[in-house]
Design an enzyme around this catalytic site. Structure first.
Site, PDB file in Angstrom:
ATOM      1  N   THR A  26      -9.024   0.572 -10.068  1.00  0.00           N
ATOM      2  CA  THR A  26      -8.256  -0.564  -9.552  1.00  0.00           C
ATOM      3  C   THR A  26      -8.386  -1.737 -10.536  1.00  0.00           C
ATOM      4  OG1 THR A  26      -8.740   0.165  -7.301  1.00  0.00           O
ATOM      5  CG2 THR A  26      -7.926  -2.074  -7.524  1.00  0.00           C
ATOM      6  N   ARG A  43       0.840  -1.199   0.000  1.00  0.00           N
ATOM      7  CA  ARG A  43       0.000   0.000   0.000  1.00  0.00           C
ATOM      8  C   ARG A  43       0.875   1.249   0.000  1.00  0.00           C
ATOM      9  NH1 ARG A  43      -4.785   2.231  -1.405  1.00  0.00           N
ATOM     10  NH2 ARG A  43      -6.002   3.095   0.317  1.00  0.00           N
TER      11      ARG A  43
END
Length: 603
Positions: free
Chosen positions: A409, A107
């Site tokens: 995404t 992340r």
């Protein structure tokens, strides 16, 4: 299982190689096949070029991790608005030798100098509009995707990073055929792309989105991949390229007539040099005799999907009518989302009660709150994951905060002939990310920091803090049966990722659907909001039947827009006898691409 084989055999499904069709530009566009059964490994993604690259790696002797990195790098070429080296993600891996599941947290992180009020207008004390924050330097987090690829290959791969990137570099050089989804996403971002000089140059040639059927080449990205292949990750996280990323974050390259404010960001070369992925223990819950593994915080995917399954377990929805099962699914999702909002954040900054959130006792306590005849008034209160559980436990108030997670995404899955499996979700957040392309490098930077809550609140586990990883909903999932892989899946879609994965799992495990049917079914997403976000097809099919329960529905987006679709699943199912069923979306995002290495067992 007999139904699965019969259903698949009757359709146009058993294909393991993609044929090509000639476009108006004379280019060869691979045909998308959403389902395949075969042997020797498999890959499923949203894009046929990317899937083909992964399959080629498998056929040449590469393993699932090699194929996953090669496929992901190719998605950075063909899905540049959804993923790429300017973003981050979560990598879940089943190792066939150890029979264990591992994860990598890749992340993005907030820069070290980012203040907690970075998104707040000092004149009003309120957050700047999201539309202003997203296309700016202030939204850019430290990218983690490339570090994830390097870490995965280092631990479990057989290819070097350079060899894994080469097929994608070649694809960027020769180009790919533009499909309707690529053009639509470009047009939906045209106004903001046009205000960023390098982005307009790359994605808006002659002031328009690339035409469907034309060949889109990205030699700048090809050169960037080749540079990284030669020099390793240091070419990205230090040196000239790192300086260029920090420079455009601080001073976005806007056009002279730009109308957006383009707030300067906080990304510095020291942030890039200091970035590290984190190996984390996966989440795990037991559901109907299956072990469901997911991604732990900083993602909320594994905890929320897992908790929702624990809430559903005592309900036995496989014994319910379709309407009753959907009602129960929606209510369980709302309860799990209430707890997500109250407790889940970056564990380096927040004491996440993960063990209790995933405990059977807490799940049962929350489950008893579901009224079989009536939808609860939303938002429902968060529970108390304190280890002291009764039949119906105490709860606490929870504020309904606005959801700013983008629905872009991308997700892909891969498996190899040795039994290793990867479920990997990667992103640059909003479709088109920050809208800022690094000049001369061919990739967009993320806007992941807008996943933080905009206004500082000491009670909010997802408030902005320097160095912190914003909470994510990405939910790459691997399901084991008897200690061996059974299903691997995931999806894009912002916070709807969680509900998409949950609904697909319950469709397959509880509602008698085959995996392709479970993926194709219309979707609804209850994220503890007054109205359920749903695809129009779901509203048309189930809205009237669910109305007496008190459910109301809001279409996910305008008809024909990319927002009207919820998710884009890529999945694998491991069949008796060693065969693999690879499945992707038949229609969403123009249809995905699934393939297997060989149509028959190869010894």
């Amino acid at each position: 299982m007999k139904k699965l084989v019969a259903t698949l055999s009757a359709g146009t499904l058993i294909l393991t190689a993609f044929t090509a069709t000639t476009t108006t530009a004379g280019a060869q566009a691979p045909t998308r096949q959403p389902t395949s059964i075969g042997y020797g490994g498999a890959v499923s993604s949203v894009d046929p070029d990317a899937t083909n690259i992964g399959l080629d790696v498998l056929r040449r002797g590469g393993n699932a991790v090699d194929a996953a990195v090669a496929t992901a790098a190719a998605l950075g070429v063909t899905e540049p608005y959804s993923a790429g080296i300017g973003g981050g993600g979560y990598f879940v891996y089943y190792n066939a030798k150890t029979h264990k599941v591992y994860t990598i947290d890749g992340r993005e992180t907030a820069p070290a100098t980012m203040p907690s009020n970075a998104f707040v207008n000092p004149a009003t004390g309120q957050a700047y509009p999201f539309a202003q924050l997203v296309t700016s330097g202030v939204s850019i987090g430290v990218p983690g995707t490339l570090a994830t690829w390097d870490r995965a290959l280092e631990q479990w791969g057989s290819l070097s990073l350079g060899k894994a990137l080469k097929p994608a570099a070649d694809l960027a050089d020769r180009g790919f055929v533009v499909d309707p989804t690529f053009r639509l996403q470009t047009l939906e971002n045209k106004d903001r792309f046009a205000q960023v000089v390098p982005t307009a140059k790359l994605f808006l040639p002659n002031g328009d989105a690339p035409q469907v059927g034309s060949l889109f080449k990205n030699p700048e990205l090809a050169a960037t991949y080749k540079l990284i292949g030669q020099q390793g990750p240091s070419a990205f996280y230090s040196g000239a390229l790192a300086g260029e990323m920090a420079a455009v974050a601080k001073n976005p390259p806007k056009t002279a007539d730009a109308t957006l404010p383009f707030f300067p960001g906080y990304l510095q070369t020291s942030d890039l040099a200091a970035y590290k992925t984190i190996d984390r223990k996966p989440t795990k819950v037991r559901y109907d005799g299956l072990d469901v593994y997911g991604m732990p915080p900083s993602s909320s995917g594994g905890s929320t999907v897992g908790e929702a399954l624990n809430i559903l377990q005592p309900q036995h929805i496989r014994q319910m009518s379709t309407t009753q099962a959907l009602h129960t699914y929606l209510e369980a999702s709302a309860l799990a989302f209430a707890d997500r909002g109250a407790y889940v954040g970056d564990p380096a900054y927040v004491d996440v009660p993960l063990k209790e959130l995933l405990s059977k006792g807490f799940g049962a306590e929350r489950s008893c709150l579901i009224d079989p005849q009536h939808a609860a008034t939303k938002p429902v209160k968060a529970g108390s994951p304190d280890g002291d559980y009764s039949k119906c436990g105490k709860s606490s108030a929870v504020e309904e905060r606005p959801d700013t997670e983008g629905r872009s995404t991308t997700h892909m899955v891969a498996a190899d002939k040795w039994g290793n499996v990867v479920s990997y979700t990667l992103t640059i957040e909003q479709t088109g990310g920050s809208g800022i392309t690094v000049p001369g490098r061919g990739f967009l930077l993320n806007n992941e920091l807008t996943d933080f809550s905009a206004v500082p609140d000491p009670k909010d586990p997802n408030r902005v803090e320097a160095g912190k990883r914003p909470r994510s909903s990405m939910s790459p999932t691997i399901v084991l049966r008897g200690g061996r892989p059974y299903i691997a899946l995931g999806s894009p879609g912002g916070s709807t990722i969680i509900t998409t994965v949950l609904q697909t799992l319950t469709n397959r495990l509880d509602r008698g659907m085959t995996l392709p049917e479970a993926i194709a079914a219309p979707r609804a997403s209850q994220r503890n909001t007054a109205s359920v976000t749903a695809e129009q097809a779901f509203i048309d099919r189930y809205g009237a039947a669910l109305a007496p329960y008190g459910h109301t529905f809001t279409p996910a987006g305008a008809p024909g827009s990319s927002a009207s679709e919820i998710g884009a699943v890529a999945a694998l199912e491991f069949l008796p006898g060693g065969a693999i069923l690879a499945a992707a979306e038949p229609a969403r995002r123009g249809g995905g691409a699934a393939g297997t290495a060989w149509p028959v067992r190869v010894r």
